[in-house]
Scaffold this motif. Structure first.
Motif, PDB file in Angstrom:
ATOM      1  N   VAL A 339       0.678  -0.970   0.366  1.00  0.00           N
ATOM      2  CA  VAL A 339      -0.199   0.060   0.151  1.00  0.00           C
ATOM      3  C   VAL A 339       0.881   1.127  -0.128  1.00  0.00           C
ATOM      4  N   LYS A 340       1.306   1.475   0.386  1.00  0.00           N
ATOM      5  CA  LYS A 340       3.132   1.937   0.873  1.00  0.00           C
ATOM      6  C   LYS A 340       3.664   2.918  -0.908  1.00  0.00           C
ATOM      7  N   GLN A 341       3.601   2.252  -1.461  1.00  0.00           N
ATOM      8  CA  GLN A 341       3.773   2.197  -2.720  1.00  0.00           C
ATOM      9  C   GLN A 341       3.582   3.276  -3.537  1.00  0.00           C
ATOM     10  N   PHE A 342       1.593   3.057  -3.194  1.00  0.00           N
ATOM     11  CA  PHE A 342       0.662   3.995  -3.646  1.00  0.00           C
ATOM     12  C   PHE A 342       1.147   5.123  -3.199  1.00  0.00           C
ATOM     13  N   GLU A 343       1.123   5.467  -1.633  1.00  0.00           N
ATOM     14  CA  GLU A 343       1.326   6.738  -0.791  1.00  0.00           C
ATOM     15  C   GLU A 343       1.703   8.490  -1.384  1.00  0.00           C
ATOM     16  N   TYR A 344       2.404   7.575  -2.267  1.00  0.00           N
ATOM     17  CA  TYR A 344       2.699   9.185  -2.983  1.00  0.00           C
ATOM     18  C   TYR A 344       2.470   9.819  -4.118  1.00  0.00           C
ATOM     19  N   MET A 345       1.475   8.588  -4.465  1.00  0.00           N
ATOM     20  CA  MET A 345      -0.188   8.974  -5.392  1.00  0.00           C
ATOM     21  C   MET A 345      -1.077  10.150  -4.792  1.00  0.00           C
ATOM     22  N   GLU A 346      -1.177   9.691  -3.802  1.00  0.00           N
ATOM     23  CA  GLU A 346      -2.333  10.503  -3.142  1.00  0.00           C
ATOM     24  C   GLU A 346      -1.216  11.640  -2.084  1.00  0.00           C
ATOM     25  N   LEU A 349      -1.264  14.889  -4.134  1.00  0.00           N
ATOM     26  CA  LEU A 349      -2.570  15.482  -4.454  1.00  0.00           C
ATOM     27  C   LEU A 349      -2.626  16.666  -2.831  1.00  0.00           C
ATOM     28  N   SER A 350      -2.026  15.989  -1.651  1.00  0.00           N
ATOM     29  CA  SER A 350      -2.683  15.985  -0.159  1.00  0.00           C
ATOM     30  C   SER A 350      -2.033  15.814   0.971  1.00  0.00           C
ATOM     31  N   THR A 351      -1.609  15.516   1.979  1.00  0.00           N
ATOM     32  CA  THR A 351      -2.289  14.585   2.825  1.00  0.00           C
ATOM     33  C   THR A 351      -3.206  14.997   3.597  1.00  0.00           C
ATOM     34  N   PRO A 352      -3.683  13.778   3.800  1.00  0.00           N
ATOM     35  CA  PRO A 352      -5.185  13.929   4.272  1.00  0.00           C
ATOM     36  C   PRO A 352      -4.520  14.252   6.286  1.00  0.00           C
ATOM     37  N   LYS A 353      -6.268  14.546   6.304  1.00  0.00           N
ATOM     38  CA  LYS A 353      -6.055  15.367   7.396  1.00  0.00           C
ATOM     39  C   LYS A 353      -6.015  14.298   8.275  1.00  0.00           C
ATOM     40  N   TYR A 354      -6.487  14.657  10.127  1.00  0.00           N
ATOM     41  CA  TYR A 354      -5.576  13.701  11.176  1.00  0.00           C
ATOM     42  C   TYR A 354      -7.573  12.886  10.894  1.00  0.00           C
ATOM     43  N   ASP A 358      -7.524   7.932   5.499  1.00  0.00           N
ATOM     44  CA  ASP A 358      -6.360   7.402   4.442  1.00  0.00           C
ATOM     45  C   ASP A 358      -6.642   7.135   3.467  1.00  0.00           C
ATOM     46  N   PRO A 359      -6.843   7.454   1.834  1.00  0.00           N
ATOM     47  CA  PRO A 359      -7.569   7.126   1.215  1.00  0.00           C
ATOM     48  C   PRO A 359      -6.333   6.085   0.472  1.00  0.00           C
ATOM     49  N   THR A 360      -5.444   6.000   0.725  1.00  0.00           N
ATOM     50  CA  THR A 360      -4.460   4.304  -0.948  1.00  0.00           C
ATOM     51  C   THR A 360      -4.796   3.706  -0.819  1.00  0.00           C
ATOM     52  N   VAL A 361      -5.611   2.478   0.315  1.00  0.00           N
ATOM     53  CA  VAL A 361      -5.539   1.727  -0.074  1.00  0.00           C
ATOM     54  C   VAL A 361      -7.175   1.407  -0.221  1.00  0.00           C
ATOM     55  N   THR A 362      -7.834   2.403  -0.617  1.00  0.00           N
ATOM     56  CA  THR A 362      -8.824   2.228  -2.282  1.00  0.00           C
ATOM     57  C   THR A 362      -8.173   2.928  -3.055  1.00  0.00           C
ATOM     58  N   MET A 363      -7.878   3.659  -3.063  1.00  0.00           N
ATOM     59  CA  MET A 363      -6.863   3.994  -4.523  1.00  0.00           C
ATOM     60  C   MET A 363      -5.838   2.493  -5.281  1.00  0.00           C
ATOM     61  N   MET A 364      -5.426   1.995  -4.271  1.00  0.00           N
ATOM     62  CA  MET A 364      -4.148   0.519  -4.400  1.00  0.00           C
ATOM     63  C   MET A 364      -5.592  -0.163  -4.923  1.00  0.00           C
ATOM     64  N   ILE A 365      -6.539  -0.574  -4.886  1.00  0.00           N
ATOM     65  CA  ILE A 365      -7.333  -1.343  -5.395  1.00  0.00           C
ATOM     66  C   ILE A 365      -7.955  -0.535  -7.024  1.00  0.00           C
ATOM     67  N   THR A 366      -8.369   0.567  -6.921  1.00  0.00           N
ATOM     68  CA  THR A 366      -8.880   0.431  -8.239  1.00  0.00           C
ATOM     69  C   THR A 366      -8.111   1.397  -8.958  1.00  0.00           C
ATOM     70  N   PHE A 655     -13.298  10.607  -7.910  1.00  0.00           N
ATOM     71  CA  PHE A 655     -13.426  10.201  -6.072  1.00  0.00           C
ATOM     72  C   PHE A 655     -13.136  10.847  -5.127  1.00  0.00           C
ATOM     73  N   PHE A 656     -12.551  11.749  -5.026  1.00  0.00           N
ATOM     74  CA  PHE A 656     -12.142  12.056  -4.352  1.00  0.00           C
ATOM     75  C   PHE A 656     -12.626  12.748  -3.355  1.00  0.00           C
ATOM     76  N   MET A 657     -13.103  13.824  -4.598  1.00  0.00           N
ATOM     77  CA  MET A 657     -14.342  14.917  -4.144  1.00  0.00           C
ATOM     78  C   MET A 657     -15.541  14.815  -3.873  1.00  0.00           C
ATOM     79  N   LYS A 658     -15.957  13.494  -3.662  1.00  0.00           N
ATOM     80  CA  LYS A 658     -17.004  12.865  -2.848  1.00  0.00           C
ATOM     81  C   LYS A 658     -16.719  12.726  -0.816  1.00  0.00           C
TER      82      LYS A 658
END
Lengths: 685, 72
Positions: A339-346, A349-354, A358-366, A655-658
């Motif tokens: 999953v970490k390999q996809f972190e940079y893609m997220e 754009l921006s770091t998620p708030k506290y 963290d949508p990295t997992v969903t990005m990794m799948i889709t 996706f993220f806009m939602k």
């Protein structure tokens, strides 16, 4: 857990004498994200850097200038050095290097300067070589003027006509001239010369024949060049011998300076210090224990508060609430290796708030699935996989690793879709096709339409990208609906933990209802427009969809105001936007078809109705393969750009806009990263 | 069935004009994004994303063209 790790705000106070040890300890624990001290608090002032800071900075400065002189290349440096060793050798080595390098670079610069000078002199003398006069003959006259320089063509006749009291010497090569003329007629002579493109080259004040002078200059140049080479070699030798040390010392000193300047972020009084920090809640006991044990009771840690996920909802009049703990806490995500390999893609754009998922997992799948769907061809999928795998093995920078990740996992899906859904390689289907050539017809063998695995008939290619546009388009709309639906589900969760259930229902659940209603309406639209059925208003699907949509809009209107109604067409646009999954696949298939038709049908004379037919000409076959290769390489490169970018974009925009807000602060604990050094026993002496 | 030539023409217009619209919008955003990147290279990701947003326009055009083509 998809949420970032829970954080606790701690206050570390202690006597000022223990500050250095506290900083060392925190650096070793790597668990405290320091909050910069704001000078507003009464009675406190900013801490001063530790005493070793200034000396270390000075040395670092010197070292960096030496590094520049030596031209140390970070990529060449291998191995690590012990910090204790560096400390011991540092002062002596820097002093020695400084002397040696300064003398070498100085002599190198001097030599280079003299070489330039000589070369210029030699270039001037070269013109005089063709004239049989010694250099002293060109000067020292009272009534004569000497004009020397380059000409185009022979000026002797013209000069003698213009200035009878003159003598002209033309060099053997005919492009250099020396004119001796009475001073009274010098102007005329010059005018005559000008017609031959005369550029003056004044004779240097030397004595002896030009041949001798040039030979002497050459001799000196050879010697100088040898010494220059020697100097350069010496510098290289120094670099080879000391590069590793210099790089390691640079790193070590940078760390020393960083640590020594940490007090600048801490509040101090005359006798005490206080630092504010965020520590992962699970690490607080560990840090507390380490401080109590390691610092002998001189320092105390107080856990102030654990940051909640909930925060106050900003009212719609645009009032800003004061920042709550939840908004200030840094974000630390704990993702597995893949999953970490996809972190940079997220993060791009921006770091998620506290307090959001963290949508990295969903990005990794889709992301790889979308990429694969757009490429959908085993001929590209396998090279993508290989390229991605090589990239993951060899690349270090985040950017290249991210691209490699995308290619590798996307390549896997492209291969799967290529074999089972589209059944094609390089835009040509495996099994026989009614309207097109196929690998079966090209190679003259029968490839099956499906394979049996364990009693199941698995089809090799259900749809053709160009001939079954309708079902693929339909499928992509459904993918869009599902993806957007997932986005809203995450949105409901985010809103619920941040602002409470009421806001979640009004602002996100309402849209979920609208999406479900919209999906039902889509079925009706397909029935009516594409299948040509008549649809009754009392259709069960309309009876369910209409209230869902109406309730959804009402809720959304209550939650977000009139803007919600403006968002409705936007939602439809978002879903239609997913048809790009089909469109990009089609465009690639279209390009491939064009290249394949040119190569195989036009040039090679293949007729898909006659399996294995071709013109049988070897030379043409080579041309065919060349066109095939270049064409598909083009498509391959376009696929990286279009499929990769669009699958990212579908996530970022649709996706993220939602649900995604971003703008969090990365968790950056006090810690050092060593590349060229190692610290033995954890303490540097 | 409607006139095939007219349908083909309409499909071409749908893709062509939306393509130009996308290009125009992307040109404006792209040049601004490059300007921003010159100031701060970290904005590459955001710039890229913002630049491809108007691409949706031509996708809509393409969907219309495909629907036209399916009715041919």
């Amino acid at each position: 857990m998809l949420l970032p790790i829970q954080m606790t705000r701690v206050l570390i106070v202690g006597s000022r004498g223990a500050l250095k040890d506290t900083i060392e300890l925190l650096y070793r624990l790597e668990a405290a994200h320091l909050i910069d001290f704001s000078a507003e608090e009464e009675g406190f002032s900013l801490g001063a850097p530790l005493p070793e800071s200034s000396e270390a900075s000075q040395r670092l400065l010197k070292l960096r200038s030496l590094e520049k002189d030596m031209g140390v290349d970070a990529a060449e440096v291998r191995g690590r050095m012990d910090v204790a060793q560096i400390e011991k050798d540092l002062a002596a080595t820097i002093a020695e290097l400084e002397v040696e390098i300064t003398s070498v670079t100085e002599s190198r610069n001097k030599l280079a300067g003299r070489i330039n000078e000589l070369e210029a002199e030699r270039a001037v003398l070269k013109g005089f070589l063709g004239i049989p006069l010694d250099m002293e003959m060109y000067s020292g006259y009272e009534s004569l003027r000497v004009l020397t320089g380059k000409v185009r063509g022979d000026p002797s006749v013209a000069v003698r006509a213009a200035a009878p009291q003159s003598e002209v010497f033309l060099s053997d090569s005919g492009d250099f001239v020396a004119v001796f003329v009475a001073k009274a007629q010098a102007d005329e002579a010059q005018r005559a010369l000008a017609q031959f493109g005369f550029t003056e080259v004044p004779a240097p004040a030397k004595s002896g024949s030009p041949q001798q002078l040039v030979a002497r200059a050459d001799e000196e140049l050879t010697a100088l060049r040898a010494s220059l080479e020697e100097a350069v070699r010496k510098l290289e030798e120094l670099r080879e011998r000391h590069a590793a040390f210099v790089k390691a010392a640079d790193e070590h000193l940078s760390i020393v300076v960083e640590k020594a300047e940490t007090p600048l972020r801490v509040g101090t009084t005359e006798y005490a210090f206080a630092m504010d920090a965020w520590v992962p809640t699970s690490d607080v006991p560990k840090v507390e224990k380490a401080i109590a044990e390691g610092l002998g009771g001189k320092v105390h840690l107080e856990a102030l508060a654990t940051a909640p996920r909930k925060e106050a909802h900003a009212s719609h009049e645009g009032e800003e609430n004061p920042k709550s703990l939840a908004e200030e806490a840094p974000t630390k995500t704990e993702n597995g290796r893949i999953v970490k390999q996809f972190e940079y893609m997220e993060r791009m754009l921006s770091t998620p708030k506290y307090n959001e998922i963290d949508p990295t997992v969903t990005m990794m799948i889709t992301i790889p699935i979308f990429f694969g769907l757009m490429v959908g061809d085993i001929g590209y999928g396998i090279p993508f996989m290989i390229l991605g795998w090589l990239g993951l093995r060899n690349c270090r920078s985040d950017e290249w690793r991210t691209i490699s990740t995308l290619l590798f996992y996307g390549g896997i899906w492209a291969t799967i879709f290529g074999v089972f859904l589209f059944g094609e390689m390089y835009g040509i289907h495996f099994a026989e096709q009614p309207h097109d050539m196929s690998w079966s017809s090209l190679l003259g063998v029968q490839l099956p339409h499906e394979i049996a695995i364990g009693g199941f008939e698995i089809p090799l290619g259900i749809y053709s990208k160009l001939h079954n546009v309708k079902p693929i388009l339909y499928m992509t709309i459904w993918i869009g609906l599902i993806h957007v639906f997932i986005g809203y589900v995450i949105g409901v969760y985010n809103k619920a933990i941040r602002f409470g259930l009421k806001h979640a229902i009004l602002e996100r659940f309402s849209w979920l209802l609208i999406v479900i209603g919209g999906a039902l309406l889509l079925l009706i639209v397909v029935d009516a427009m594409i299948l040509g059925k008549t649809v009754e208003l009392t259709d069960l699907r309309i009876l369910i969809a209409a209230p869902l949509i109406v309730v959804g809009i009402l809720l959304a209107y209550k939650g977000e105001g009139a803007a919600a109604i403006l968002d409705l067409p936007g939602l439809m646009g978002n879903v239609i936007s997913y048809t790009r999954l089909a469109a990009i696949g089609m465009s690639k298939a279209g390009l491939a078809l064009a290249f394949n038709t040119i190569a195989f049908e036009v040039l090679w004379g293949h007729d898909f109705l006659v399996p294995g037919s071709n013109s049988g000409d070897t030379i043409i076959l080579i041309a065919v393969l060349a066109i095939f290769l270049v064409g598909h390489l083009t498509i391959f490169i376009l696929a990286i750009i279009s499929a990769g970018l669009h699958s990212l974009r579908l996530h970022y925009v649709e996706f993220f806009m939602k649900f995604y807000e971003g703008g969090g602060v990365d968790f950056k604990p006090l810690k050092v990263i060593r590349k060229y050094t190692i610290e033995k026993n954890g303490v540097s002496e | 069935m409607a006139d095939a030539g007219l349908i083909a023409l309409s499909a071409g217009i749908a893709v062509g004009i939306t393509g130009m619209a996308s290009a125009w919008a992307e040109k404006e955003i792209g040049s601004a994004a490059i300007g921003a990147m010159a100031e701060n290279e970290k904005l590459f990701g955001k710039g890229l994303i913002l630049t491809v947003i108007p691409e949706t326009i031509v996708i809509f055009g393409m969907v219309v063209a495909i629907l036209l083509w399916l009715n041919m």
